[in-house]
Scaffold this active site. Structure first.
Site, mmCIF file in Angstrom:
data_model
loop_
_atom_site.group_PDB
_atom_site.id
_atom_site.type_symbol
_atom_site.label_atom_id
_atom_site.label_comp_id
_atom_site.label_asym_id
_atom_site.label_seq_id
_atom_site.Cartn_x
_atom_site.Cartn_y
_atom_site.Cartn_z
ATOM 1 N N HIS A 53 0.970 -1.528 0.310
ATOM 2 C CA HIS A 53 0.338 -0.417 -0.188
ATOM 3 C C HIS A 53 0.481 1.731 0.293
ATOM 4 O O HIS A 53 2.384 0.907 0.584
ATOM 5 C CB HIS A 53 -1.062 0.526 1.399
ATOM 6 C CG HIS A 53 -2.075 -0.900 1.185
ATOM 7 N ND1 HIS A 53 -3.775 -1.607 2.379
ATOM 8 C CD2 HIS A 53 -2.461 -1.835 0.879
ATOM 9 C CE1 HIS A 53 -3.949 -2.663 1.797
ATOM 10 N NE2 HIS A 53 -2.947 -2.594 1.467
ATOM 11 N N GLU A 55 1.333 3.860 1.581
ATOM 12 C CA GLU A 55 1.511 4.188 2.278
ATOM 13 C C GLU A 55 2.637 3.010 3.394
ATOM 14 O O GLU A 55 3.943 3.999 4.103
ATOM 15 C CB GLU A 55 0.615 4.695 3.812
ATOM 16 C CG GLU A 55 -0.977 5.144 3.923
ATOM 17 C CD GLU A 55 -1.778 4.855 3.290
ATOM 18 O OE1 GLU A 55 -3.165 5.115 3.154
ATOM 19 O OE2 GLU A 55 -1.155 3.867 2.446
ATOM 20 N N CYS A 83 -5.927 2.495 5.303
ATOM 21 C CA CYS A 83 -7.000 0.876 6.044
ATOM 22 C C CYS A 83 -6.495 0.606 7.387
ATOM 23 O O CYS A 83 -5.274 1.164 7.804
ATOM 24 C CB CYS A 83 -6.784 0.041 5.038
ATOM 25 S SG CYS A 83 -4.882 -1.235 4.814
ATOM 26 N N CYS A 86 -2.425 -0.217 6.857
ATOM 27 C CA CYS A 86 -1.778 1.238 6.871
ATOM 28 C C CYS A 86 -1.553 1.947 8.099
ATOM 29 O O CYS A 86 -0.605 2.334 8.666
ATOM 30 C CB CYS A 86 -2.211 1.955 5.596
ATOM 31 S SG CYS A 86 -1.754 0.798 4.196
#
Length: 154
Positions: A53, A55, A83, A86
């Protein structure tokens, strides 16, 4: 929000838009610490890595560059509400603050519905993942850790 923060958030959004054109997901993030910015974009499908992801990619880059696993004093700017994966990564990295643009509902409207993950972490939530305890000596790794003189606590 100050001008620098606005600039970082705008940059995270631009990274996300550009990443779509490059074949990645519509997410961008920037970790800023001590005046240095570390960028990340969603690479889940590009790298066949469900943890890539934006992040997490930005956190990995910041940690690798700084030679540390903790980023106390950092701010994470994200094009979208992080999410649970993250958020957990930001917490493990000891990031001080998270600032995001789009929220989880906007992401869901675009086909990125993480509701089941958020619900799994809420009080009384149920995870779709079965998790059970098994094994005979689960404490052995922790005992080895406690006895290891050169361990690096975190």
């Amino acid at each position: 929000m100050d001008a620098d923060a606005t600039d970082h958030l705008d940059r995270a959004i631009a990274l996300a838009v550009d990443n779509v054109t490059a074949g990645g997901g519509p997410f961008g993030a920037i970790v800023v610490i001590d005046g240095t910015a570390y960028e990340g974009v969603n690479r889940v499908t590009l790298d066949s890595d469900p943890t890539a992801h934006a992040e997490v990619v930005a956190i990995r880059r910041a940690c690798a560059d700084r030679g540390t696993f903790e980023l106390a004093g950092a701010v994470l700017y994200s094009s979208c509400e992080p999410c649970p994966l993250c958020l957990s990564a930001a917490m493990w990295a000891r990031i001080d603050e998270v600032v995001f643009a789009a929220d989880r509902h906007q992401a869901a409207a675009a086909g990125f519905d993480d509701a089941v993950f958020y619900e799994a972490f809420e009080d009384g939530g149920r995870s779709p993942l079965r998790v059970s305890r098994a094994g005979t000596d689960g404490a052995a790794p922790f005992q080895a850790w406690l006895e290891h003189e050169a361990r690096v606590d975190y």
